[in-house]
Design an enzyme around this catalytic site. Sequence first.
Site, mmCIF file in Angstrom:
data_model
loop_
_atom_site.group_PDB
_atom_site.id
_atom_site.type_symbol
_atom_site.label_atom_id
_atom_site.label_comp_id
_atom_site.label_asym_id
_atom_site.label_seq_id
_atom_site.Cartn_x
_atom_site.Cartn_y
_atom_site.Cartn_z
ATOM 1 N N TYR A 145 0.852 -1.209 -0.038
ATOM 2 C CA TYR A 145 0.037 0.125 0.021
ATOM 3 C C TYR A 145 0.910 1.064 0.098
ATOM 4 O O TYR A 145 1.905 1.368 0.511
ATOM 5 C CB TYR A 145 -0.867 -0.074 1.224
ATOM 6 N N ASP A 240 9.490 3.014 -0.207
ATOM 7 C CA ASP A 240 8.452 3.656 0.471
ATOM 8 C C ASP A 240 8.630 3.207 1.767
ATOM 9 O O ASP A 240 8.207 2.304 2.469
ATOM 10 C CB ASP A 240 7.112 3.351 -0.014
ATOM 11 N N LYS A 268 4.241 9.238 8.557
ATOM 12 C CA LYS A 268 4.124 8.606 10.305
ATOM 13 C C LYS A 268 5.168 8.955 11.115
ATOM 14 O O LYS A 268 5.040 10.175 11.612
ATOM 15 C CB LYS A 268 4.053 6.866 10.024
HETATM 16 C C1 LIG Z 1 0.222 4.784 5.611
HETATM 17 C C2 LIG Z 1 1.147 4.476 4.392
HETATM 18 C C3 LIG Z 1 1.083 5.422 3.288
HETATM 19 C C4 LIG Z 1 0.170 6.644 3.404
HETATM 20 O O1 LIG Z 1 0.260 7.395 4.227
HETATM 21 P P1 LIG Z 1 -1.081 8.445 4.584
HETATM 22 O O2 LIG Z 1 -0.171 9.428 5.650
HETATM 23 O O3 LIG Z 1 -1.687 7.443 5.135
HETATM 24 O O4 LIG Z 1 -1.305 9.205 3.345
HETATM 25 C C5 LIG Z 1 1.827 5.260 2.196
HETATM 26 N N1 LIG Z 1 2.709 4.015 2.338
HETATM 27 C C6 LIG Z 1 3.008 3.337 3.199
HETATM 28 C C7 LIG Z 1 3.772 2.203 3.180
HETATM 29 C C8 LIG Z 1 1.961 3.622 4.248
HETATM 30 O O5 LIG Z 1 2.065 2.649 5.223
#
Ligand SMILES: *Cc1c(COP(=O)(O)O)cnc(C)c1O
Length: 432
Positions: A145, A240, A268
């Site tokens: 994701y 990511d 995060k």
């Molecule tokens: C949470 C997440 C996102 C998206 O971040 P948001 O702040 O929710 O838009 C993108 N990549 C990864 C790996 C994530 O866990």
Amino acid sequence: MSPSDRSHELYRRACELMPAGVDSPVRAFRSVRGEPFFYERGQGCHVVDVDGNRYIDYVGSWGPLILGHAHPEVVEAVARTAASGLSFGAPCRQEVELAELVTAAAPHLEMLRFVSSGTEAVMSAVRLARGATGRDGIVKFSGCYHGHADHLLVSAGSGLATFGTPSSAGVPESFARHTYVLPLDDEGALGSLMEVRGSEIAAVIIEGVPANSGLLVQRPAFMRRLRELCTRHGALLILDEVITGFRLGPNGAAALYDLRPDLATYGKVIGGGMPVGAYGGRRELMERLAPLGAVYQAGTLSGNPVAMAAGIATLRSLLADGGSAYAELERLGAALAGGLAELFGRAGLPWSVVRVGSILWLALQAGEPPRRYEDIDPGCAATYAALHRALLGRGVSLAPSAYEVAFVSLAHDDAVIAQTLEAFEEAVREIG
Ligand SMILES: *Cc1c(COP(=O)(O)O)cnc(C)c1O
């Protein structure tokens, strides 16, 4: 009053006004067939709902709260900074300080830019990769994701076609056609695709450790091959690290795999609970961003001082004492995972606990823990729903979906982990 009256009443009102009463789908508890509780406050590793129920929290706002809820240094930094202005839409000292902290942790981050979410970071990094390479194709992996940008809400097409198909209504087929979706843990599939399409691929994107569909820990050989193939075909590798950045260590999964991505995305933990994302990489790539270059990206609230202050306080606290925080997170994670594995064994359950540092996932299925999304048994969702409910009843809050991981924070301690294991012991017996 019953133990959920206030939550129930708020949920009823929320459902009138917001789809399923929530601002983000998984919060609605649909996949655990329950009703969400409304949070009143958090302190350390505990949260309290509006009915006064207290839970040991393993959601941690989905990852950011590595120091626990309402950490005094973070709260103090936010309050002090807020008193001098919430946002200027103009440069501030805090942006420079947080940029210094983040880039110092990762040799591949020569420059970065702040945004306000992980989604925005990924969306912008992909645009930059396309702008820099002059190519449109993107490769992603099934089960990863990367936020909800259109070109990444794509899942594997049927049959042999690796073309993606939209995984959300509202994403045009024509967008999805630029995204190829491959299985994780499969050098062969990646090699074949790059052989045929390599010259059209702007970027290959992968989660540092895929942690949004279970915890799909990749083999170092796979990550190495990924790096080699990107280099050979002139595609950029985007790591990511929205979950893994500063969660596994200062240099996230890049350090775990000794990997040097071209671009990396963050979110995060680097915002410590405030809306912060970032993307960065080599200087010559980042200098293609407007106003220096032709790739446009902007944000009214990007780099706002209050959000930056939360990030700075969080990272400073994490990095103090030569990184002993990460040794402690490792120790706590191992204690919880070890205790759970032992307990499942005693109960004769074939389940396993997958763990990387302070990220844990319960694989409620038999056999080797899966490395590919396709190997997750969808049947585990029903078991998880029962376990989730039984644990909530005993004051332990896990994420409301079988596919989500649990996060241990520095505010958890041995006593709380022992309490958690007791609750699990009873919950497992109850659902047995
Ligand atoms: C949470 C997440 C996102 C998206 O971040 P948001 O702040 O929710 O838009 C993108 N990549 C990864 C790996 C994530 O866990």
